[in-house]
Write an enzyme that holds these catalytic residues in place. Structure first.
Site, short mmCIF file in Angstrom:
data_model
loop_
_atom_site.label_atom_id
_atom_site.label_comp_id
_atom_site.label_asym_id
_atom_site.label_seq_id
_atom_site.Cartn_x
_atom_site.Cartn_y
_atom_site.Cartn_z
CG ASP A 1 -2.07 1.21 1.16
OD1 ASP A 1 -3.04 0.79 0.39
OD2 ASP A 1 -2.08 2.11 1.65
CG HIS B 1 -5.66 -3.38 -0.02
ND1 HIS B 1 -5.11 -2.22 -1.45
CD2 HIS B 1 -5.11 -2.55 1.23
CE1 HIS B 1 -4.60 -1.82 -0.48
NE2 HIS B 1 -4.65 -1.19 0.76
#
Length: 319
Positions: A101, A298
């Site tokens: 991320d 994610h």
């Protein structure tokens, strides 16, 4: 196998909490939003067992690490500077840097700015892209977009108030809804008019298998204490960082590299992401693998710890 050892270090003008496990060649692990060193718990153990010195800091603004009051103290140069000084503070000459991320953006930038220090790089979730001619927020505005979640994060205090109203609920919603177990609609995307970041996210009745009650309790405890301002300030420096990185405009990463993401990761649904991945042959000439894991979301290194660990160890072994 021993548990990670937590230590406080003076790094680049701040106090940084760092989790360390194992001995051998140094591997740095950089987390993203809204996470902590703890997001790498499975990787710390696996890397240590395989003969590496695995080090995962609470990044600037997070957890046990200082969160400077100045909004402009969270640029890409600050974040890369933290990692450079961490390597030096640990008495090492080089490191492999791995990020997820926002941590992926730190890892890519560190490899770009200091190829002498970071001998290889792995990015997860966020693809590498050389600095372009148009800054991200300006690009959104030029397309008439004003309700992207990153735009909502720009005004200090707004997202903090929403996320801190009920920290436990916020984290449960974000982690579940952004995972491969969540609903098939993006949480990292456009917001409905007048609604906040958490609107439309699901509060799960039970936690997904990859996130135990002990795990979520650690995150809740830390974010209840620290709040979300530090992490959100990374978003508020997107334009400033783009300006500061002008000397590296168009530069590519030549070191050995790898990319890992979940097939259901919202970041892969950004319009730019497929183009960035397609360009890896030019932008990452040292690429050793691009792995999109089926049905994963994610939080890839937590959702698919075993697969991610195998990929990382295979990559490291080939260096």
């Amino acid at each position: 196998m021993n548990e990670p050892h937590l230590q406080m270090l003076d790094i680049n003008g701040i106090r940084m909490q760092v989790a360390m496990q194992g001995s051998g060649p140094l591997v740095l692990l950089c987390h993203g939003f809204p996470e902590l060193w703890y997001s790498w718990r499975h990787q710390l153990a696996a890397l240590a067992a395989a003969g590496y010195r695995a080090v995962a800091p609470d990044m600037r603004g997070y957890g046990g690490t200082d969160a400077p009051a100045e909004l402009d103290a969270y640029t890409a140069l600050h974040l890369v500077g933290d990692m450079v000084e961490l390597v030096n503070s640990l008495g090492e000459q080089q490191a492999v840097i791995i990020g997820h991320d926002w941590g992926a953006l730190v890892a890519w930038s560190a490899a770009l700015l200091r190829p002498d220090l970071f001998r290889a790089v792995v990015g997860m979730s966020v693809p590498f892209s050389p600095r372009g001619h148009v800054e991200f927020l300006s690009a959104l505005a030029s397309r008439g977009i004003s309700n992207f979640y990153i735009q909502y994060f720009q005004t200090p205090g707004v997202a903090e108030a929403e996320l801190e109203r009920d920290v436990e609920s916020s984290l449960r919603r974000i982690y579940f809804s952004g995972s491969g177990d969540g609903p098939d609609r993006p949480i990292f995307g456009l917001l409905q008019p007048g609604q906040g970041f958490l609107e439309g996210m699901i509060e799960p009745e039970t936690l997904p298998a990859w996130l135990s009650h002990e795990d979520i309790a650690y995150y809740i405890r830390e974010f209840t204490r620290s709040g979300f301002r530090g992490g959100l300030n990374w978003y508020r420096n997107i334009t400033r960082s783009w300006t500061l990185l002008a000397p590296w405009h168009g530069c590519i990463i030549r070191q050995p590299s790898m990319f890992i993401a979940g097939q259901r990761d919202d970041v892969l649904k950004f319009p730019s992401s497929p183009r960035q991945i397609e360009a890896f042959a030019q932008t990452l000439p040292g690429l050793r693998g691009c792995h999109i894991l089926e049905d994963a979301g994610h939080w890839i290194q937590q959702e698919r710890a075993t697969e991610v660990n195998e990929l990382l160890l295979g990559f490291l072994k080939e260096l």
